[in-house]
Design a protein around this motif. Structure first.
Motif, PDB file in Angstrom:
ATOM      1  N   ILE A   1      -6.437   0.873  -7.062  1.00 30.48           N
ATOM      2  CA  ILE A   1      -5.683   2.243  -7.151  1.00 30.48           C
ATOM      3  C   ILE A   1      -5.606   2.680  -8.808  1.00 30.48           C
ATOM      4  O   ILE A   1      -5.105   1.890  -9.537  1.00 30.48           O
TER       5      ILE A   1
ATOM      6  N   HIS B   1      -8.806   6.304  -6.007  1.00 34.69           N
ATOM      7  CA  HIS B   1      -9.437   5.141  -5.612  1.00 34.69           C
ATOM      8  C   HIS B   1     -10.917   5.908  -5.400  1.00 34.69           C
ATOM      9  O   HIS B   1     -11.171   6.847  -4.886  1.00 34.69           O
TER      10      HIS B   1
ATOM     11  N   PRO C   1      -5.887   6.892  -0.992  1.00 33.00           N
ATOM     12  CA  PRO C   1      -4.795   6.150  -0.900  1.00 33.00           C
ATOM     13  C   PRO C   1      -3.402   7.072  -0.686  1.00 33.00           C
ATOM     14  O   PRO C   1      -2.346   6.677  -0.153  1.00 33.00           O
TER      15      PRO C   1
END
Length: 164
Positions: free
Chosen positions: A109, A133, A138
């Motif tokens: 991330i 990502h 996320p």
């Protein structure tokens, strides 16, 4: 003699010209409008910088699997959300590894755009940090300043609770 008078009058003229104009001095916390949109003032800039720092620290704790550090970047309600996902863990640090394992793309991330707005009352600044990502979505971190003056994440990706 004329040259002396001109030389003496020039600084006075410059001083008067510099003092002329609008008597109002802008408030350093005011928001100026630029091309019809509000420009970020010092408070918004500080909130964005604080949110960026919280996000960087929080994501570094993801990579390191460090629950103590990760939980230090979140407020009590967000810690409770992590504990709820911890499968019987008694505290945030103990639940943190399982929480990280359940966040899509936790291994890669990155921090995206940071936007600053206010709460519903317009009193408190809230920063939203987009998490990016390549293959997953996320979510985002919501970061607020607590009563103690510290900035902490209040809403976390992969949690159903944990907000103010």
């Amino acid at each position: 003699m004329r040259r002396t008078l001109l030389c003496a009058a020039l600084p006075l003229f410059l001083a008067l010209a510099a003092c002329g104009g609008d008597d109002e001095t802008p408030d350093e916390n005011s928001v100026e409008e630029v091309d019809g949109e509000a420009a970020a003032g010092p408070d918004e800039d500080e909130a964005a910088a604080a949110a960026q720092a919280v996000a960087e620290g929080f994501l570094a704790s993801f990579a390191a699997g460090d629950g103590e550090a990760g939980c230090a970047f979140v407020d009590e309600s967000a810690q409770a959300a992590i504990i709820a996902q911890g499968g019987g863990a008694e505290d945030c640090a103990e639940a943190f590894p399982e929480y990280v394992a359940n966040v899509p793309g936790a291994d890669a991330i990155e921090i995206g755009e940071v936007t600053v707005s206010t709460d519903l009352d317009g009193d408190a600044l809230i920063a939203n940090v987009e998490l990016v990502h390549a293959e997953e979505s996320p979510g985002a971190l919501e970061v607020r300043q607590g009563n103690d003056g510290e900035w902490r994440a209040t809403r976390l990706p992969g949690t159903t609770l944990g907000g103010a």
